[in-house]
Design a protein around this motif. Structure first.
Motif, PDB file in Angstrom:
ATOM      1  N   PRO A 194       0.801  -1.230   0.000  1.00  0.00           N
ATOM      2  CA  PRO A 194       0.000   0.000   0.000  1.00  0.00           C
ATOM      3  C   PRO A 194       0.835   1.283   0.000  1.00  0.00           C
ATOM      4  O   PRO A 194       0.286   2.369   0.132  1.00  0.00           O
ATOM      5  N   ILE A 195       2.173   1.138  -0.123  1.00  0.00           N
ATOM      6  CA  ILE A 195       3.042   2.320  -0.063  1.00  0.00           C
ATOM      7  C   ILE A 195       2.726   3.288  -1.192  1.00  0.00           C
ATOM      8  O   ILE A 195       2.945   4.494  -1.085  1.00  0.00           O
ATOM      9  N   ASN A 196       2.192   2.756  -2.329  1.00  0.00           N
ATOM     10  CA  ASN A 196       1.895   3.617  -3.470  1.00  0.00           C
ATOM     11  C   ASN A 196       0.870   4.698  -3.149  1.00  0.00           C
ATOM     12  O   ASN A 196       0.777   5.703  -3.846  1.00  0.00           O
ATOM     13  N   TYR A 197       0.103   4.522  -2.062  1.00  0.00           N
ATOM     14  CA  TYR A 197      -0.874   5.530  -1.666  1.00  0.00           C
ATOM     15  C   TYR A 197      -0.269   6.630  -0.799  1.00  0.00           C
ATOM     16  O   TYR A 197      -0.925   7.637  -0.512  1.00  0.00           O
ATOM     17  N   PHE A 198       0.966   6.445  -0.391  1.00  0.00           N
ATOM     18  CA  PHE A 198       1.593   7.402   0.527  1.00  0.00           C
ATOM     19  C   PHE A 198       2.880   8.023  -0.014  1.00  0.00           C
ATOM     20  O   PHE A 198       3.250   9.124   0.392  1.00  0.00           O
ATOM     21  N   LYS A 199       3.569   7.321  -0.934  1.00  0.00           N
ATOM     22  CA  LYS A 199       4.822   7.829  -1.463  1.00  0.00           C
ATOM     23  C   LYS A 199       4.804   7.780  -2.987  1.00  0.00           C
ATOM     24  O   LYS A 199       4.305   6.823  -3.586  1.00  0.00           O
ATOM     25  N   GLU A 200       5.357   8.798  -3.603  1.00  0.00           N
ATOM     26  CA  GLU A 200       5.430   8.811  -5.064  1.00  0.00           C
ATOM     27  C   GLU A 200       6.491   7.826  -5.553  1.00  0.00           C
ATOM     28  O   GLU A 200       7.300   7.311  -4.770  1.00  0.00           O
ATOM     29  N   ALA A 201       6.491   7.566  -6.836  1.00  0.00           N
ATOM     30  CA  ALA A 201       7.451   6.633  -7.430  1.00  0.00           C
ATOM     31  C   ALA A 201       8.880   7.055  -7.100  1.00  0.00           C
ATOM     32  O   ALA A 201       9.185   8.237  -6.998  1.00  0.00           O
ATOM     33  N   LYS A 202       9.751   6.077  -6.956  1.00  0.00           N
ATOM     34  CA  LYS A 202      11.136   6.339  -6.565  1.00  0.00           C
ATOM     35  C   LYS A 202      12.025   6.507  -7.790  1.00  0.00           C
ATOM     36  O   LYS A 202      11.733   5.990  -8.870  1.00  0.00           O
ATOM     37  N   LEU A 203      13.137   7.217  -7.600  1.00  0.00           N
ATOM     38  CA  LEU A 203      14.138   7.389  -8.648  1.00  0.00           C
ATOM     39  C   LEU A 203      15.518   7.203  -8.030  1.00  0.00           C
ATOM     40  O   LEU A 203      16.037   8.117  -7.381  1.00  0.00           O
ATOM     41  N   PRO A 204      16.127   6.030  -8.208  1.00  0.00           N
ATOM     42  CA  PRO A 204      17.479   5.811  -7.672  1.00  0.00           C
ATOM     43  C   PRO A 204      18.466   6.820  -8.247  1.00  0.00           C
ATOM     44  O   PRO A 204      18.391   7.189  -9.425  1.00  0.00           O
ATOM     45  N   SER A 205      19.402   7.267  -7.429  1.00  0.00           N
ATOM     46  CA  SER A 205      20.325   8.335  -7.821  1.00  0.00           C
ATOM     47  C   SER A 205      21.295   7.921  -8.920  1.00  0.00           C
ATOM     48  O   SER A 205      21.841   8.770  -9.616  1.00  0.00           O
ATOM     49  N   ASN A 206      21.510   6.604  -9.101  1.00  0.00           N
ATOM     50  CA  ASN A 206      22.462   6.159 -10.118  1.00  0.00           C
ATOM     51  C   ASN A 206      21.787   5.806 -11.442  1.00  0.00           C
ATOM     52  O   ASN A 206      22.411   5.245 -12.342  1.00  0.00           O
ATOM     53  N   SER A 207      20.521   6.158 -11.597  1.00  0.00           N
ATOM     54  CA  SER A 207      19.842   5.899 -12.870  1.00  0.00           C
ATOM     55  C   SER A 207      20.218   6.963 -13.893  1.00  0.00           C
ATOM     56  O   SER A 207      20.600   8.080 -13.544  1.00  0.00           O
ATOM     57  N   LYS A 208      20.094   6.618 -15.162  1.00  0.00           N
ATOM     58  CA  LYS A 208      20.392   7.541 -16.247  1.00  0.00           C
ATOM     59  C   LYS A 208      19.181   7.792 -17.147  1.00  0.00           C
ATOM     60  O   LYS A 208      19.000   8.891 -17.660  1.00  0.00           O
ATOM     61  N   ILE A 209      18.366   6.764 -17.342  1.00  0.00           N
ATOM     62  CA  ILE A 209      17.189   6.871 -18.202  1.00  0.00           C
ATOM     63  C   ILE A 209      16.066   6.046 -17.591  1.00  0.00           C
ATOM     64  O   ILE A 209      16.288   4.935 -17.106  1.00  0.00           O
ATOM     65  N   VAL A 210      14.862   6.579 -17.633  1.00  0.00           N
ATOM     66  CA  VAL A 210      13.668   5.844 -17.212  1.00  0.00           C
ATOM     67  C   VAL A 210      12.783   5.664 -18.436  1.00  0.00           C
ATOM     68  O   VAL A 210      12.473   6.640 -19.131  1.00  0.00           O
ATOM     69  N   ILE A 211      12.407   4.426 -18.711  1.00  0.00           N
ATOM     70  CA  ILE A 211      11.603   4.133 -19.894  1.00  0.00           C
ATOM     71  C   ILE A 211      10.148   3.889 -19.484  1.00  0.00           C
ATOM     72  O   ILE A 211       9.858   3.507 -18.354  1.00  0.00           O
ATOM     73  N   PHE A 212       9.240   4.118 -20.439  1.00  0.00           N
ATOM     74  CA  PHE A 212       7.805   4.039 -20.177  1.00  0.00           C
ATOM     75  C   PHE A 212       7.118   3.144 -21.206  1.00  0.00           C
ATOM     76  O   PHE A 212       6.249   3.605 -21.956  1.00  0.00           O
ATOM     77  N   PRO A 213       7.473   1.858 -21.278  1.00  0.00           N
ATOM     78  CA  PRO A 213       6.757   0.975 -22.207  1.00  0.00           C
ATOM     79  C   PRO A 213       5.309   0.786 -21.763  1.00  0.00           C
ATOM     80  O   PRO A 213       4.977   0.915 -20.584  1.00  0.00           O
TER      81      PRO A 213
END
Length: 271
Positions: A194-213
């Motif tokens: 149920p964390i999705n109701y309390f916290k927005e999506a996470k973004l790890p600091s070592n990521s470079k690109i986020v894809i949306f298939p």
């Protein structure tokens, strides 16, 4: 690899995406790449594009693209050996990716002749690549185009998705980017219930690109909905709708798919 070979390409056809997406992608690339670099968009409509973008006509095909229930195949145009005068390695980016880190390493990782794909976390046992972000030398995938041209519908129905066809048939095989570099928003950034109701999506600091298939697009993440056909709602409203049966999936999926408006997507996905 010489830095002048930082060659980015993308492709646009039809009306699903347009100048807004292309310009945003270019702006994100420019903010996250050490110059010099080139950015080429193969498109059927160049109106409204940033003048820094090299807009070229879609590469021609001598066969009709297949129409299937699954898979989108127009990206096969980029397998041509004549790609707008480009040569050597090019890095392809889907129009709906979000760039979250420096991209220079995408041009030094591996060897210039390698075909390197993002990993598809939806099919880990299959070791399937994701062509939302992939690098290849211009012309190396010509054999795939030649084979595809002989029987497009049969190949499309056999492989279902263009990325599976590339993964299985690229000359010399494929390699994959390091896992932290490319993240799948739905699979790796969204919070679990149920964390999705309390916290927005996470973004790890070592990521470079986020894809949306799939159906979930950056604008949906910004607004806080699983796909564009859903209405925007607060957590409590969303739960009430699910309990009342006002949903197009099971109650479990309805609850798991809720996302809060994602501020980091809004901050990164812009011109």
């Amino acid at each position: 690899m010489n830095r002048i070979n930082k060659q980015f390409i993308c492709i646009n056809w039809g009306t699903k995406y347009g100048a807004e997406y292309i310009n945003r992608l270019y702006a994100m690339v420019a903010r996250n790449t050490s110059p010099p670099f080139s950015f080429t968009c193969f498109t059927d409509n160049s109106q409204g594009l940033n003048p820094e973008i090299n807009a070229l006509d879609l590469p021609t095909l001598n066969f009709a693209l297949p129409v299937t229930k699954k898979g989108i195949w127009p990206k096969c145009r980029l397998w041509s050996e004549n790609l707008g005068g480009l040569s050597g390695p090019v890095l392809f980016l889907d129009l709906d990716v979000v760039i979250s880190g420096n991209l220079d390493d995408f041009f030094t990782y591996g060897e210039p002749e390698d075909v390197i794909l993002a990993r598809n976390p939806s099919n880990p046992l299959e070791k399937l690549g994701q062509t939302s972000v992939y690098r290849f030398p211009v012309g190396k995938l010509k054999p795939l185009l030649q084979k595809f041209a002989l029987n497009p519908l049969d190949i499309a129905e056999t492989y279902k998705y263009e990325q599976r066809y590339v993964t299985r048939n690229a000359p010399g095989g494929v390699k994959f980017w390091p896992k932290p570099w490319v993240l799948h928003f739905r699979q790796q950034c969204r919070r679990s219930f149920p964390i999705n109701y309390f916290k927005e999506a996470k973004l790890p600091s070592n990521s470079k690109i986020v894809i949306f298939p799939g159906d979930l697009n950056p604008i949906d993440a910004i607004e806080g909905r699983y796909h564009s056909k859903e209405s925007i709602s607060t957590p409590l409203e969303h739960i009430k709708l699910g309990l009342k049966g006002v949903r197009n999936r099971s109650l479990s999926a309805h609850l798991r798919h809720y996302i809060l408006p994602t501020s980091w997507v809004k901050n990164l996905w812009k011109e």
